[in-house]
Design a protein around this motif. Structure first.
Motif, PDB file in Angstrom:
ATOM      1  N   GLN A 155       1.915 -10.850   6.077  1.00 49.85           N
ATOM      2  CA  GLN A 155       1.022  -9.899   6.726  1.00 49.85           C
ATOM      3  C   GLN A 155       2.011  -7.894   5.617  1.00 49.85           C
ATOM      4  O   GLN A 155       1.083  -7.039   5.413  1.00 49.85           O
ATOM      5  N   PHE A 156       3.123  -7.768   6.418  1.00 49.94           N
ATOM      6  CA  PHE A 156       3.802  -6.865   6.079  1.00 49.94           C
ATOM      7  C   PHE A 156       3.491  -6.951   4.548  1.00 49.94           C
ATOM      8  O   PHE A 156       3.142  -5.335   3.497  1.00 49.94           O
ATOM      9  N   ALA A 157       4.189  -7.554   3.480  1.00 48.04           N
ATOM     10  CA  ALA A 157       3.295  -7.599   1.910  1.00 48.04           C
ATOM     11  C   ALA A 157       1.417  -7.452   1.550  1.00 48.04           C
ATOM     12  O   ALA A 157       1.480  -6.434   1.061  1.00 48.04           O
ATOM     13  N   ARG A 158       0.672  -8.315   1.981  1.00 43.18           N
ATOM     14  CA  ARG A 158      -0.367  -7.809   1.517  1.00 43.18           C
ATOM     15  C   ARG A 158      -0.834  -6.286   2.337  1.00 43.18           C
ATOM     16  O   ARG A 158      -1.165  -5.618   1.342  1.00 43.18           O
ATOM     17  N   ALA A 159       0.094  -5.722   3.408  1.00 43.91           N
ATOM     18  CA  ALA A 159      -0.516  -4.818   4.478  1.00 43.91           C
ATOM     19  C   ALA A 159       0.066  -3.536   3.031  1.00 43.91           C
ATOM     20  O   ALA A 159      -0.476  -2.310   2.774  1.00 43.91           O
ATOM     21  N   ALA A 160       1.455  -3.903   2.326  1.00 42.53           N
ATOM     22  CA  ALA A 160       1.931  -3.005   1.252  1.00 42.53           C
ATOM     23  C   ALA A 160       1.430  -3.032   0.153  1.00 42.53           C
ATOM     24  O   ALA A 160       0.843  -1.632  -0.540  1.00 42.53           O
ATOM     25  N   ASP A 161       0.290  -4.414  -0.661  1.00 42.42           N
ATOM     26  CA  ASP A 161      -0.184  -4.034  -1.306  1.00 42.42           C
ATOM     27  C   ASP A 161      -1.842  -3.608  -1.100  1.00 42.42           C
ATOM     28  O   ASP A 161      -1.939  -2.333  -1.580  1.00 42.42           O
ATOM     29  N   VAL A 162      -2.703  -3.136   0.124  1.00 43.80           N
ATOM     30  CA  VAL A 162      -3.661  -2.918   0.516  1.00 43.80           C
ATOM     31  C   VAL A 162      -3.335  -1.401   0.035  1.00 43.80           C
ATOM     32  O   VAL A 162      -3.861  -0.249  -0.244  1.00 43.80           O
ATOM     33  N   LEU A 163      -1.924  -0.884   1.200  1.00 43.52           N
ATOM     34  CA  LEU A 163      -1.919   0.972   1.332  1.00 43.52           C
ATOM     35  C   LEU A 163      -0.943   1.205  -0.370  1.00 43.52           C
ATOM     36  O   LEU A 163      -1.561   2.069  -0.431  1.00 43.52           O
ATOM     37  N   GLY A 164      -0.532   0.241  -1.569  1.00 42.20           N
ATOM     38  CA  GLY A 164      -0.733   0.999  -2.830  1.00 42.20           C
ATOM     39  C   GLY A 164      -1.575   1.019  -3.091  1.00 42.20           C
ATOM     40  O   GLY A 164      -1.654   1.713  -4.653  1.00 42.20           O
ATOM     41  N   LEU A 165      -2.707   0.133  -3.543  1.00 42.79           N
ATOM     42  CA  LEU A 165      -3.800   0.487  -3.594  1.00 42.79           C
ATOM     43  C   LEU A 165      -4.748   1.978  -3.389  1.00 42.79           C
ATOM     44  O   LEU A 165      -5.444   2.836  -4.370  1.00 42.79           O
ATOM     45  N   LEU A 166      -4.440   2.426  -2.207  1.00 40.57           N
ATOM     46  CA  LEU A 166      -4.802   3.314  -1.327  1.00 40.57           C
ATOM     47  C   LEU A 166      -4.216   5.052  -1.911  1.00 40.57           C
ATOM     48  O   LEU A 166      -4.445   5.980  -1.891  1.00 40.57           O
ATOM     49  N   ALA A 167      -3.246   4.012  -2.531  1.00 41.36           N
ATOM     50  CA  ALA A 167      -2.549   5.853  -2.970  1.00 41.36           C
ATOM     51  C   ALA A 167      -3.106   6.477  -4.039  1.00 41.36           C
ATOM     52  O   ALA A 167      -2.137   7.467  -4.929  1.00 41.36           O
ATOM     53  N   ASP A 168      -3.537   5.435  -4.946  1.00 45.96           N
ATOM     54  CA  ASP A 168      -4.580   7.050  -5.712  1.00 45.96           C
ATOM     55  C   ASP A 168      -5.665   7.572  -5.576  1.00 45.96           C
ATOM     56  O   ASP A 168      -6.386   6.663  -4.257  1.00 45.96           O
ATOM     57  N   ARG A 169      -5.523   8.385  -5.813  1.00 42.49           N
ATOM     58  CA  ARG A 169      -6.539   9.836  -5.159  1.00 42.49           C
ATOM     59  C   ARG A 169      -7.881   9.613  -5.456  1.00 42.49           C
ATOM     60  O   ARG A 169      -8.867   8.687  -4.433  1.00 42.49           O
ATOM     61  N   THR A 170      -8.111   8.818  -6.436  1.00 41.24           N
ATOM     62  CA  THR A 170      -9.593   8.456  -6.658  1.00 41.24           C
ATOM     63  C   THR A 170     -10.078   6.545  -6.289  1.00 41.24           C
ATOM     64  O   THR A 170     -10.937   6.645  -5.824  1.00 41.24           O
ATOM     65  N   ARG A 171      -8.886   6.026  -5.784  1.00 44.09           N
ATOM     66  CA  ARG A 171     -10.001   4.370  -5.456  1.00 44.09           C
ATOM     67  C   ARG A 171      -9.788   5.142  -4.033  1.00 44.09           C
ATOM     68  O   ARG A 171     -10.502   4.859  -3.303  1.00 44.09           O
ATOM     69  N   LEU A 172      -7.942   5.951  -3.299  1.00 47.09           N
ATOM     70  CA  LEU A 172      -9.279   6.577  -2.124  1.00 47.09           C
ATOM     71  C   LEU A 172     -10.658   7.593  -2.024  1.00 47.09           C
ATOM     72  O   LEU A 172     -11.261   6.599  -0.904  1.00 47.09           O
ATOM     73  N   ALA A 173     -10.739   7.766  -2.823  1.00 44.56           N
ATOM     74  CA  ALA A 173     -12.007   8.401  -2.783  1.00 44.56           C
ATOM     75  C   ALA A 173     -13.173   7.715  -2.801  1.00 44.56           C
ATOM     76  O   ALA A 173     -14.526   7.836  -2.340  1.00 44.56           O
TER      77      ALA A 173
END
Length: 119
Positions: free
Chosen positions: A22-40
């Motif tokens: 779960q920690f690994a998957r959450a880190a992966d998801v948060l890593g993807l959200l760390a990009d401004r365009t992807r978050l937008a």
């Protein structure tokens, strides 16, 4: 409702403490959200399904960049796509993601506006 505040009773079967996966998957998801365009993009999709043209305008980014980001989000399982004639419509994979994006933006708003933090 469980102590973890899930809306579905199906989540009650999860252990109370997250495991390594779960920690690994959450880190992966948060890593993807760390990009401004992807978050937008995820924020825009939180309002409902949309095609690439609509998303390009919503996030003020070049169409090729939006397409590449959407491909990454699809590969990660964060968005889904369906064909509607010649258009591909994208949507968020689940409500957890919408709430995560909303919370991240709310946290940023508190930081930038000086609104007092709360529990």
């Amino acid at each position: 409702m469980s102590a973890r505040m899930h809306l579905s009773p199906a989540h009650d079967a999860h252990p109370q403490e997250p495991g390594s996966a779960q920690f690994a998957r959450a880190a992966d998801v948060l890593g993807l959200l760390a990009d401004r365009t992807r978050l937008a993009l995820l924020h825009a999709l939180g309002k409902g399904e949309a095609d690439v043209t609509t998303l390009t305008a919503a996030v003020d980014a070049a169409r090729p960049a939006v397409s590449q980001h959407l491909a990454k989000l699809r590969l990660a399982g964060l968005v889904t796509a369906r064909k509607d004639g010649r258009h591909v419509l994208y949507t968020l994979a689940d409500g957890h993601l919408a709430r995560l994006v909303t919370e991240a933006l709310s946290h940023a708003d508190h930081d930038l506006s000086g609104i007092p933090r709360h529990d």
